[in-house]
Design a protein around this motif. Structure first.
Motif, short mmCIF file in Angstrom:
data_model
loop_
_atom_site.label_atom_id
_atom_site.label_comp_id
_atom_site.label_asym_id
_atom_site.label_seq_id
_atom_site.Cartn_x
_atom_site.Cartn_y
_atom_site.Cartn_z
N TRP A 199 0.81 -1.22 0.00
CA TRP A 199 0.00 0.00 0.00
C TRP A 199 0.85 1.27 0.00
O TRP A 199 0.33 2.37 -0.15
CB TRP A 199 -0.94 0.01 1.23
CG TRP A 199 -2.00 -1.03 1.21
CD1 TRP A 199 -2.17 -2.05 0.30
CD2 TRP A 199 -3.07 -1.18 2.15
NE1 TRP A 199 -3.27 -2.80 0.62
CE2 TRP A 199 -3.84 -2.29 1.76
CE3 TRP A 199 -3.46 -0.49 3.31
CZ2 TRP A 199 -4.97 -2.72 2.46
CZ3 TRP A 199 -4.57 -0.91 4.02
CH2 TRP A 199 -5.32 -2.01 3.60
N LYS A 200 2.13 1.12 0.23
CA LYS A 200 3.06 2.28 0.27
C LYS A 200 2.54 3.34 1.25
O LYS A 200 1.93 2.99 2.26
CB LYS A 200 3.28 2.85 -1.13
CG LYS A 200 3.67 1.78 -2.14
CD LYS A 200 4.17 2.36 -3.42
CE LYS A 200 4.38 1.25 -4.43
NZ LYS A 200 5.03 1.70 -5.64
N MET A 201 2.76 4.63 0.96
CA MET A 201 2.35 5.68 1.91
C MET A 201 0.99 6.24 1.48
O MET A 201 0.85 7.42 1.15
CB MET A 201 3.42 6.78 1.97
CG MET A 201 3.32 7.64 3.22
SD MET A 201 4.70 8.79 3.39
CE MET A 201 4.37 9.96 2.09
N GLY A 218 14.08 -4.11 0.63
CA GLY A 218 14.82 -3.86 -0.60
C GLY A 218 14.00 -3.24 -1.71
O GLY A 218 14.41 -3.28 -2.88
N HIS A 219 12.86 -2.65 -1.37
CA HIS A 219 12.05 -2.02 -2.43
C HIS A 219 12.86 -0.92 -3.11
O HIS A 219 13.61 -0.20 -2.45
CB HIS A 219 10.76 -1.44 -1.83
CG HIS A 219 9.76 -1.11 -2.89
ND1 HIS A 219 9.86 0.02 -3.67
CD2 HIS A 219 8.67 -1.77 -3.34
CE1 HIS A 219 8.87 0.04 -4.55
NE2 HIS A 219 8.13 -1.04 -4.37
N SER A 220 12.70 -0.79 -4.42
CA SER A 220 13.52 0.18 -5.17
C SER A 220 13.31 1.61 -4.67
O SER A 220 14.22 2.44 -4.76
CB SER A 220 13.22 0.09 -6.66
OG SER A 220 11.86 0.37 -6.89
N TYR A 280 10.70 -9.80 -8.31
CA TYR A 280 11.42 -9.11 -9.39
C TYR A 280 10.56 -7.93 -9.83
O TYR A 280 9.44 -8.11 -10.34
CB TYR A 280 11.67 -10.06 -10.56
CG TYR A 280 12.12 -9.31 -11.80
CD1 TYR A 280 13.26 -8.50 -11.76
CD2 TYR A 280 11.41 -9.37 -13.00
CE1 TYR A 280 13.66 -7.77 -12.86
CE2 TYR A 280 11.81 -8.65 -14.11
CZ TYR A 280 12.94 -7.85 -14.04
OH TYR A 280 13.33 -7.12 -15.14
N GLU A 281 11.09 -6.74 -9.60
CA GLU A 281 10.35 -5.52 -9.93
C GLU A 281 11.23 -4.60 -10.78
O GLU A 281 12.02 -3.82 -10.24
CB GLU A 281 9.96 -4.78 -8.65
CG GLU A 281 9.09 -5.57 -7.72
CD GLU A 281 8.27 -4.66 -6.81
OE1 GLU A 281 7.04 -4.77 -6.87
OE2 GLU A 281 8.85 -3.83 -6.09
N PRO A 282 11.12 -4.70 -12.11
CA PRO A 282 11.89 -3.76 -12.93
C PRO A 282 11.49 -2.34 -12.55
O PRO A 282 10.29 -2.00 -12.56
CB PRO A 282 11.47 -4.12 -14.36
CG PRO A 282 10.31 -5.04 -14.27
CD PRO A 282 10.24 -5.59 -12.89
N ILE A 293 7.54 0.20 -12.29
CA ILE A 293 6.82 0.47 -11.04
C ILE A 293 6.06 1.79 -11.13
O ILE A 293 6.65 2.85 -11.33
CB ILE A 293 7.79 0.48 -9.84
CG1 ILE A 293 8.39 -0.91 -9.68
CG2 ILE A 293 7.08 0.93 -8.57
CD1 ILE A 293 9.36 -1.03 -8.53
N GLY A 294 4.75 1.68 -11.01
CA GLY A 294 3.90 2.87 -10.98
C GLY A 294 3.85 3.63 -12.30
O GLY A 294 3.38 4.76 -12.36
N THR A 295 4.32 3.03 -13.37
CA THR A 295 4.41 3.75 -14.65
C THR A 295 3.36 3.30 -15.65
O THR A 295 3.18 3.94 -16.69
CB THR A 295 5.79 3.49 -15.32
OG1 THR A 295 5.94 2.07 -15.51
CG2 THR A 295 6.93 4.02 -14.47
N GLY A 315 5.37 -4.55 -10.82
CA GLY A 315 5.59 -3.45 -11.75
C GLY A 315 4.37 -3.30 -12.63
O GLY A 315 4.24 -3.96 -13.66
N SER A 316 3.44 -2.44 -12.14
CA SER A 316 2.20 -2.17 -12.88
C SER A 316 1.39 -3.42 -13.19
O SER A 316 0.71 -3.49 -14.22
CB SER A 316 2.49 -1.37 -14.16
OG SER A 316 3.05 -0.11 -13.83
N MET A 317 1.46 -4.42 -12.31
CA MET A 317 0.56 -5.57 -12.49
C MET A 317 -0.85 -5.11 -12.12
O MET A 317 -1.03 -4.39 -11.14
CB MET A 317 0.98 -6.77 -11.63
CG MET A 317 0.27 -8.05 -12.04
SD MET A 317 0.51 -9.41 -10.90
CE MET A 317 1.82 -10.32 -11.64
C1 PEP Z 1 5.55 -1.78 -6.12
O1 PEP Z 1 5.85 -0.66 -5.77
O2 PEP Z 1 5.96 -2.76 -5.47
C2 PEP Z 1 4.73 -1.92 -7.32
C3 PEP Z 1 4.79 -3.05 -7.96
O3 PEP Z 1 3.98 -0.84 -7.68
P1 PEP Z 1 2.96 -0.75 -8.93
O4 PEP Z 1 2.14 -2.01 -8.94
O5 PEP Z 1 2.13 0.46 -8.64
O6 PEP Z 1 3.79 -0.63 -10.15
#
Ligand code: PEP
Length: 251
Positions: free
Chosen positions: A10-12, A93-95, A165-167, A171-173, A211-213
């Protein structure tokens, strides 16, 4: 046989009422589904969410933990504190933390050991920047992160480690790696795990994609043989979207 795992970061985001409403909606949407699900609210709402999801099929996750046990560490939250309020899993280890908080593989490794010593699960995030992908350095970057972050762990400890694995460019793009691109990196990471810990650990370790799943692309990503689930950011903030992804994972 690896089973799928869907985790929400959920992040911030959220306020207290929103966190309670979202977790209530998820408990109801996911009721009776035979899968593995986790949500990671901000620290300050963990307690409230813990009360809502208690007894459900949703695990409680945190988005970070301190590498040290206790003491003079202003602003930090220890593994023991997280355990005390019912946390079962910790994202490390989140980017966004590697970038904004300058977290190194060495610090992440210390945090991983602290979390595992506390008996909790680790979800370790790795992934390359866009410039690294186009330079053909994806495997080098991901391999280095895996080796650095998991240094010194035993195969026994690896039973409590999940990799995501999160390219970073995805992420969020709204951009995702294609299912085949993602699967190729997952396969590579599994090879690194085999070198480090042996084939059995490599075969049993879950490797999630992040990554934007979303509910539109999850089914194709989850159909890949080395993609064992998803770590979801934006789409985890909507009960209907997150639960749709969870349903794909148990098909
Ligand atoms: C994340 O930050 O771990 C992530 C995958 O974000 P999003 O699904 O919004 O790309």
């Amino acid at each position: 046989m690896r089973t799928k795992y869907i985790a929400g970061n959920w992040k911030m985001n959220m306020d207290r009422a929103g966190a309670v409403d979202l977790s209530k909606a998820l408990v109801s949407e996911l009721k009776g589904l035979d899968g593995s699900f986790m949500i990671a609210p901000p620290f300050v709402y963990l307690d409230a969410v813990a009360s809502v999801i208690k007894g459900s099929n949703i695990r409680l996750g945190a988005q970070n933990a301190a590498s040290t046990e206790n003491g003079a560490h202003t602003g930090e939250v220890s593994v023991a504190m997280l355990k005390d309020i019912g946390v079962q899993s910790v994202i490390l280890g989140h980017s966004e933390r590697r970038d904004a908080q300058n977290e190194s593989d060495k610090l992440i490794n210390e945090k991983i050991l602290a979390v595992l010593n506390g008996g909790l699960e680790v979800v370790l995030c790795i992934g390359e920047q866009y410039s690294q992908r186009i330079a053909g350095a994806t495997e080098e970057v991901c391999g280095k992160q895996v080796r650095g972050c998991l240094k010194g762990l035993t195969p026994e400890q690896m039973k409590n480690v999940v990799i995501a694995y999160e390219p970073v460019w995805a992420i969020g793009t709204g951009k995702t790696a294609t299912p085949e691109e993602a699967n190729a990196v997952h396969k590579f990471v599994r090879g690194v795990l085999a070198e480090m810990f042996g084939n059995e650990t490599a075969e049993n370790t879950k490797i999630l994609y992040g990554g934007s799943m979303n509910d539109g692309n999850a089914e194709a990503l989850l159909a890949q043989p080395d993609i064992d689930g998803g770590l979801i950011g934006g789409a985890s903030l909507k009960a209907d979207k997150f639960s749709a992804i969870c349903r794909f994972s148990v098909k």
